[in-house]
Scaffold this motif. Structure first.
Motif, PDB file in Angstrom:
ATOM      1  N   ALA A  36       0.832  -1.200   0.000  1.00 52.81           N
ATOM      2  CA  ALA A  36       0.000   0.000   0.000  1.00 52.81           C
ATOM      3  C   ALA A  36       0.862   1.243   0.000  1.00 52.81           C
ATOM      4  CB  ALA A  36      -0.921   0.007   1.228  1.00 52.81           C
ATOM      5  N   GLY A  37       0.428   2.239  -0.755  1.00 52.47           N
ATOM      6  CA  GLY A  37       1.154   3.479  -0.808  1.00 52.47           C
ATOM      7  C   GLY A  37       2.291   3.472  -1.810  1.00 52.47           C
ATOM      8  N   ARG A  38       2.418   2.397  -2.580  1.00 58.15           N
ATOM      9  CA  ARG A  38       3.481   2.301  -3.569  1.00 58.15           C
ATOM     10  C   ARG A  38       2.866   2.302  -4.959  1.00 58.15           C
ATOM     11  NH1 ARG A  38       8.055   0.996  -1.173  1.00 58.15           N
ATOM     12  NH2 ARG A  38       9.213  -0.476  -2.096  1.00 58.15           N
ATOM     13  N   ASP A  39       3.585   2.906  -5.911  1.00 61.85           N
ATOM     14  CA  ASP A  39       3.087   2.849  -7.275  1.00 61.85           C
ATOM     15  C   ASP A  39       3.619   1.589  -7.949  1.00 61.85           C
ATOM     16  OD1 ASP A  39       5.663   3.337  -8.091  1.00 61.85           O
ATOM     17  OD2 ASP A  39       5.317   5.430  -8.643  1.00 61.85           O
ATOM     18  N   ASP A  40       3.291   1.402  -9.229  1.00 63.31           N
ATOM     19  CA  ASP A  40       3.632   0.155  -9.905  1.00 63.31           C
ATOM     20  C   ASP A  40       5.130  -0.019 -10.137  1.00 63.31           C
ATOM     21  OD1 ASP A  40       3.800   2.171 -11.741  1.00 63.31           O
ATOM     22  OD2 ASP A  40       2.773   1.092 -13.348  1.00 63.31           O
ATOM     23  N   GLN A  41       5.937   0.987  -9.948  1.00 65.64           N
ATOM     24  CA  GLN A  41       7.372   0.872 -10.142  1.00 65.64           C
ATOM     25  C   GLN A  41       8.113   0.630  -8.828  1.00 65.64           C
ATOM     26  OE1 GLN A  41       8.439   4.462 -12.129  1.00 65.64           O
ATOM     27  NE2 GLN A  41       7.482   3.843 -14.047  1.00 65.64           N
ATOM     28  N   GLY A  42       7.420   0.558  -7.720  1.00 68.12           N
ATOM     29  CA  GLY A  42       8.044   0.245  -6.448  1.00 68.12           C
ATOM     30  C   GLY A  42       8.440   1.445  -5.613  1.00 68.12           C
ATOM     31  N   GLU A  43       8.230   2.668  -6.105  1.00 67.12           N
ATOM     32  CA  GLU A  43       8.552   3.830  -5.306  1.00 67.12           C
ATOM     33  C   GLU A  43       7.363   4.208  -4.439  1.00 67.12           C
ATOM     34  OE1 GLU A  43       8.965   4.854  -8.886  1.00 67.12           O
ATOM     35  OE2 GLU A  43      11.004   4.108  -8.987  1.00 67.12           O
ATOM     36  N   ALA A  44       7.627   4.908  -3.363  1.00 67.33           N
ATOM     37  CA  ALA A  44       6.553   5.367  -2.485  1.00 67.33           C
ATOM     38  C   ALA A  44       5.718   6.397  -3.232  1.00 67.33           C
ATOM     39  CB  ALA A  44       7.115   5.968  -1.225  1.00 67.33           C
ATOM     40  N   GLY A  45       4.399   6.220  -3.221  1.00 66.04           N
ATOM     41  CA  GLY A  45       3.498   7.176  -3.849  1.00 66.04           C
ATOM     42  C   GLY A  45       3.045   8.214  -2.840  1.00 66.04           C
ATOM     43  N   PRO A  46       2.143   9.104  -3.251  1.00 69.86           N
ATOM     44  CA  PRO A  46       1.669  10.148  -2.333  1.00 69.86           C
ATOM     45  C   PRO A  46       1.029   9.595  -1.063  1.00 69.86           C
ATOM     46  CG  PRO A  46       1.033  10.661  -4.577  1.00 69.86           C
ATOM     47  CD  PRO A  46       1.632   9.289  -4.598  1.00 69.86           C
TER      48      PRO A  46
END
Length: 159
Positions: A36-46
């Motif tokens: 949760a909170g991660r985008d599809d590339q593995g970085e932390a999202g907003p």
């Protein structure tokens, strides 16, 4: 999502984050089952950033006063919020709400001592009576943090 890798290399350059050379893989991990909170590339999202900001500000605010906490954290949070395109008004509301809650959060909450003195009660009694209100405040904080339109609607109507 394109700006996140640049952010990761800038923040991680100091070596203080997991992974050392610009990699912040552990930034928003939830566990084995979910990311949760991660985008599809593995970085932390907003959402992951908002969770991290909430936890850091609550913990920091428990131990130091709100103004020094703001002076320490806002210059660090500003570029992160801009990289993740988080509205700066929303960030300000999140910072303020976190530090307001931290003011009366045990064990150090400064207003607990004032309340205990005014009520003629002990810190333990005040803390027990405070728990339902603290839970409600944390729920409100989560709503504020994860529904940005609630905090920015008035500001957007004015401009």
């Amino acid at each position: 999502a394109e700006e996140a890798p640049a952010l990761r290399s800038e923040v991680g350059r100091g070596g203080g984050l997991p992974g050392g050379e610009g990699e912040a893989e552990g930034l928003a991990e939830v566990g084995e089952g979910g990311e949760a909170g991660r985008d599809d590339q593995g970085e932390a999202g907003p959402l992951g950033v908002a969770l991290l900001v909430n936890v850091v500000l609550l913990l920091l605010g428990i131990f130091i006063e709100p103004l020094p906490a703001m002076l320490l954290t806002v210059p660090l949070l500003l570029p992160v919020a801009q990289a993740f395109r988080i509205d700066l008004v929303h960030l300000g509301v999140i910072v303020t709400a976190n530090l307001a809650i931290a003011l009366y959060t045990p064990p150090v909450g400064g207003t607990l001592f004032v309340a205990a003195k005014l009520a003629g009660a002990g810190i333990g009694e005040i803390t027990k009576a405070l728990m339902p209100l603290l839970i409600a405040a944390i729920i409100a904080l989560l709503i504020i943090a994860y529904v940005p339109s609630l905090t920015t609607v008035v500001w957007r109507l004015m401009i």
